[in-house]
Design an enzyme around this catalytic site. Structure first.
Site, PDB file in Angstrom:
ATOM      1  N   ARG A   4       0.827  -1.208   0.000  1.00  0.00           N
ATOM      2  CA  ARG A   4       0.000   0.000   0.000  1.00  0.00           C
ATOM      3  C   ARG A   4       0.863   1.260   0.000  1.00  0.00           C
ATOM      4  O   ARG A   4       0.991   1.944  -1.006  1.00  0.00           O
ATOM      5  CB  ARG A   4      -0.952  -0.025   1.202  1.00  0.00           C
ATOM      6  CG  ARG A   4      -2.119   0.969   1.109  1.00  0.00           C
ATOM      7  CD  ARG A   4      -1.762   2.363   1.597  1.00  0.00           C
ATOM      8  NE  ARG A   4      -1.345   2.415   2.984  1.00  0.00           N
ATOM      9  CZ  ARG A   4      -0.867   3.509   3.561  1.00  0.00           C
ATOM     10  NH1 ARG A   4      -0.748   4.631   2.877  1.00  0.00           N
ATOM     11  NH2 ARG A   4      -0.472   3.486   4.829  1.00  0.00           N
ATOM     12  N   ASP A   5       1.496   1.541   1.107  1.00  0.00           N
ATOM     13  CA  ASP A   5       2.314   2.745   1.226  1.00  0.00           C
ATOM     14  C   ASP A   5       3.512   2.699   0.274  1.00  0.00           C
ATOM     15  O   ASP A   5       3.936   3.719  -0.262  1.00  0.00           O
ATOM     16  CB  ASP A   5       2.790   2.875   2.678  1.00  0.00           C
ATOM     17  CG  ASP A   5       3.395   4.226   2.995  1.00  0.00           C
ATOM     18  OD1 ASP A   5       3.219   5.169   2.203  1.00  0.00           O
ATOM     19  OD2 ASP A   5       4.044   4.350   4.040  1.00  0.00           O
ATOM     20  N   HIS A  58       6.435   4.144  12.761  1.00  0.00           N
ATOM     21  CA  HIS A  58       6.507   4.160  11.299  1.00  0.00           C
ATOM     22  C   HIS A  58       7.536   5.228  10.908  1.00  0.00           C
ATOM     23  O   HIS A  58       7.223   6.410  10.879  1.00  0.00           O
ATOM     24  CB  HIS A  58       5.126   4.500  10.740  1.00  0.00           C
ATOM     25  CG  HIS A  58       5.027   4.460   9.248  1.00  0.00           C
ATOM     26  ND1 HIS A  58       4.194   3.590   8.574  1.00  0.00           N
ATOM     27  CD2 HIS A  58       5.642   5.182   8.290  1.00  0.00           C
ATOM     28  CE1 HIS A  58       4.305   3.789   7.276  1.00  0.00           C
ATOM     29  NE2 HIS A  58       5.172   4.763   7.075  1.00  0.00           N
ATOM     30  N   HIS A  97      10.518   6.935   8.405  1.00  0.00           N
ATOM     31  CA  HIS A  97      11.124   7.102   7.091  1.00  0.00           C
ATOM     32  C   HIS A  97      12.615   7.359   7.271  1.00  0.00           C
ATOM     33  O   HIS A  97      13.056   7.800   8.333  1.00  0.00           O
ATOM     34  CB  HIS A  97      10.454   8.253   6.337  1.00  0.00           C
ATOM     35  CG  HIS A  97       9.088   7.914   5.834  1.00  0.00           C
ATOM     36  ND1 HIS A  97       8.640   8.262   4.573  1.00  0.00           N
ATOM     37  CD2 HIS A  97       8.050   7.241   6.403  1.00  0.00           C
ATOM     38  CE1 HIS A  97       7.406   7.828   4.406  1.00  0.00           C
ATOM     39  NE2 HIS A  97       7.026   7.208   5.497  1.00  0.00           N
ATOM     40  N   CYS A 119       5.746   9.691   0.571  1.00  0.00           N
ATOM     41  CA  CYS A 119       4.460  10.309   0.856  1.00  0.00           C
ATOM     42  C   CYS A 119       4.132  11.283  -0.264  1.00  0.00           C
ATOM     43  O   CYS A 119       4.906  12.212  -0.518  1.00  0.00           O
ATOM     44  CB  CYS A 119       4.492  11.055   2.188  1.00  0.00           C
ATOM     45  SG  CYS A 119       2.947  11.902   2.545  1.00  0.00           S
ATOM     46  N   ASN A 162      10.274   4.463   3.038  1.00  0.00           N
ATOM     47  CA  ASN A 162      10.054   3.885   4.358  1.00  0.00           C
ATOM     48  C   ASN A 162      11.273   3.080   4.798  1.00  0.00           C
ATOM     49  O   ASN A 162      12.129   2.707   3.990  1.00  0.00           O
ATOM     50  CB  ASN A 162       8.856   2.939   4.291  1.00  0.00           C
ATOM     51  CG  ASN A 162       7.552   3.644   4.045  1.00  0.00           C
ATOM     52  OD1 ASN A 162       7.078   4.375   4.895  1.00  0.00           O
ATOM     53  ND2 ASN A 162       6.963   3.422   2.882  1.00  0.00           N
TER      54      ASN A 162
END
Length: 311
Positions: free
Chosen positions: A20-21, A212, A214, A245, A254
């Site tokens: 997804r991300d 989470h 980065h 993002c 990420n």
């Protein structure tokens, strides 16, 4: 060599966000069947929580416009398959397909709330409240993402009490779990410890928190280690280091799942993940994307040349 350190968790649950991300920013559409195969390979590598897609309007994230097509193709995958929903309509679409793990995406800052959600922080929380309530009434597990927990590209450093306020609001409306996002990758370990301490003091249990990070400044693993020292046992990561993002241009990828697993394995922390199989999966996906993986561990363990994407 495995050298455990006292005071760290014995097991960590990796919340895999690559499908997804990781893919949402890709300019070229990834075929639905490739996404489904990616998720299957991630499961085969041992990951048990794999965020599958987002039920967002195709206008905003074209790469995930196939959510309705993808989700039925992976319904037999033996894993938790969370999906992101932006509003009531997204939730209805997800529940209709049998989704039972839902995520909502809030912001700790006004600037990012405006850029990402076109609302103020309080307005966005008001939108999420009935969504969370309905999801809970349907028996779903709900995760609340909180973005920009440490820094914002427009506002700079984010006051930690501001983050605590948003986290508390999400918890109070019924979220089962919160994920603390360093969306532009500016956090350092001291900030991570400070935020987790404030959340403790506000009555938000560490057991209900995930992190989470980065890797913009190369701090993702250091920040993860600081969270582990505090007792956090859920860590978000993206296979091959995919992702960023779309609304924060300074954000890079990420934390790579392989880099995380390498560190945890060296500390004797169980994840259930087969690092070699995961690396092969990221190399396979890199072939489909037409570029090498940014993960240092994938580069170290993977083949020196890019395999054919069909391998």
């Amino acid at each position: 060599m495995v050298v455990p350190e006292p005071g760290l968790p014995t097991r960590v649950r990796i919340h895999e966000v690559g499908a997804r991300d990781g893919l949402q920013n890709e300019k070229t559409a990834v075929p639905t069947k490739v996404k489904a195969e990616f998720i299957r390979r991630l499961r085969t590598a041992g990951l048990t929580t794999i965020e599958a897609t987002s039920f967002v309007h195709p206008k905003w994230v074209p790469q995930l416009a196939d959510a309705e097509e993808l989700f039925p193709q992976i319904s037999d995958v033996d894993a938790e398959l969370p999906v992101l929903v932006p509003n009531q309509r997204g939730l209805d679409r997800a529940l209709a397909l049998g989704a039972r793990r839902i995520a909502v995406f809030a912001s700790a800052t006004e600037s990012f709330a405006k850029a990402n959600l076109n609302r103020t922080v309080d307005e966005s929380l008001a939108v999420f409240e009935p969504v969370v309530r309905q999801a809970k009434d349907a028996g779903a597990h709900v995760r609340g993402y909180v973005s920009m927990c440490f820094g914002d590209p427009w506002e700079g450093e984010v006051p930690l009490p501001q983050v605590v306020r948003v986290c508390t609001a999400l918890r109070d409306m019924g979220c089962d779990e919160l994920s603390l996002g360093d969306t532009i990758g500016v956090a350092t370990p001291g900030q991570v410890r400070a935020l987790l301490t404030l959340l403790d003091e506000a009555g938000l249990p560490t057991a209900e928190l995930g992190v989470h990070f980065h890797d913009t400044y190369g701090q993702a693993l250091a920040n993860t280690y600081a969270a582990l020292q505090h007792g956090v046992t859920t860590v978000d990561a993206s296979a091959g280091g995919l992702g960023g993002c779309p609304y924060a241009k300074s954000a890079t990828g990420n934390l790579a799942t392989e880099d995380l697993v390498w560190m945890l394995r060296g500390l004797g922390i169980e994840t259930g993940v087969d690092l070699e199989a995961l690396t092969a999966t990221s190399v396979w996906m890199a072939g489909h994307l037409g570029r090498p993986s940014p993960s240092r561990t994938v580069r170290a363990l993977g083949p020196t040349t890019q395999p054919d994407k069909d391998q």
